[in-house]
Scaffold this motif. Structure first.
Motif: not given
Length: 317
Positions: A294-295, A115, A263, A298, A88, A107, A291, A247, A249, A111-112
């Motif tokens: 990054f969540t 990054l 990850e 986002l 992404s 979101l 993760a 990133g 996802l 699933t992040p």
């Protein structure tokens, strides 16, 4: 095997939790952009690294269109087994506010994982515009309201919205001219058919080094190691701080047993000297967030770009 036994086994298999399904032997990494751009470059560099670390095949598949929404929608609908991932970029956080029709939640439907990198922007001008920095540009623009043009490489992109915020926060009237991609936009600045452009470092770097365009300032609050003489735009326009990012996802519902190895592999890859060198050579700043980080990133980006979209009045149907 009796028919009833077979049916019973099939029903039991269908009820197995997704975490118990066999891991795929090939992972598709979808890219919501055409080949050759920054997103594609990051995807291919990362895929090569992950193949070595996870010992199975990664295939990059370009599905451009709708500002990345086509690729994102395909990943949102995929099985959460690690077989389909999304490389992404910033549009993933911008699009929810930009489009009237929202095909997915940025979101909840994903699933992040990590990054990977960020990309500062550089404000450049045609070589004969006659200004050396942002302060001089603002003075010229105020003396000629509506006369200077700003080439826009993609309506609704981070570059476009950052340019709209520059106009708003600096109090200048520039004419935004949309182009179908960065290449034609930059070409017109080089040819003096357009006056200005906010472009990713990778896009403008060779032209700056060749003296074909003039660098005026950087979009982040820190100077760039590759262009130390370019001052931050924020030195003149307080709090101006915009950049693009990339990133990884997956679909919503990916179990920890799938996410955690991915990850770890991504973070190790981004930290490796070879990939750091590759990213930095393209003007990217390696990140390698996990993760959880990054969540949170986002969440903050979605909120931030929603405000920018509202302030600039930018919309896409």
């Amino acid at each position: 095997m009796q028919r009833r036994d077979f049916l019973g086994l099939a029903a039991a298999t269908a009820m197995l939790p997704r975490a118990l399904y066999a891991a795929p032997s090939v992972t598709k990494m979808l890219v919501g952009a055409t080949p050759g751009g920054g997103t594609d470059l990051v995807a291919r560099a990362l895929s090569a690294e992950l193949e070595q670390r996870l010992k199975h095949s990664f295939i990059v598949e370009n599905r451009g269109g709708a500002a990345g929404n086509i690729a994102a929608m395909a990943v949102a609908k995929a099985e959460p087994d690690g077989g389909t991932l999304l490389l992404s970029y910033t549009s993933h956080a911008i699009n929810p506010a930009l489009f009237d029709k929202k095909p997915f939640d940025p979101l909840k439907d994903f699933t992040p994982i990590s990054l990977i990198a960020s990309s500062p922007l550089i404000l450049v001008s045609r070589p004969d515009l006659g200004v050396a920095n942002v302060r001089e540009l603002i003075a010229l623009a105020k003396s000629k309201p509506g006369k200077l043009s700003l080439a826009v490489a993609g309506v609704g992109s981070a570059n476009h919205l950052a340019g709209e915020m520059l106009k708003r926060e600096a109090g200048i009237d520039l004419v935004s001219v949309p182009y179908k991609g960065a290449a034609p936009a930059v070409a017109d600045v080089v040819a003096s058919q357009a006056d200005l452009l906010l472009g990713n470092v990778a896009t403008v770097q060779p032209l700056l080094q060749a003296g074909k365009i003039k660098g005026l300032g950087v979009s982040t609050t820190q100077r760039l190691a590759t262009f130390p003489d370019l001052a931050p735009i924020a030195d003149v326009v307080p709090n101006f701080d915009y950049s693009s990012w990339y990133g990884l996802l997956g679909p919503a519902g990916m179990p920890a047993s799938v996410v955690q190895p991915l990850e770890k592999a991504v973070r190790t890859a981004v930290a490796s000297p070879a990939m750091r060198k590759r990213l930095e050579s393209e003007g990217l700043a390696p990140a390698g967030q996990g993760a959880a980080e990054f969540t949170r990133f986002l969440q903050s980006e979605i909120a931030r770009w929603a405000k920018v979209v509202a302030l600039t009045g930018t919309r896409l149907s």
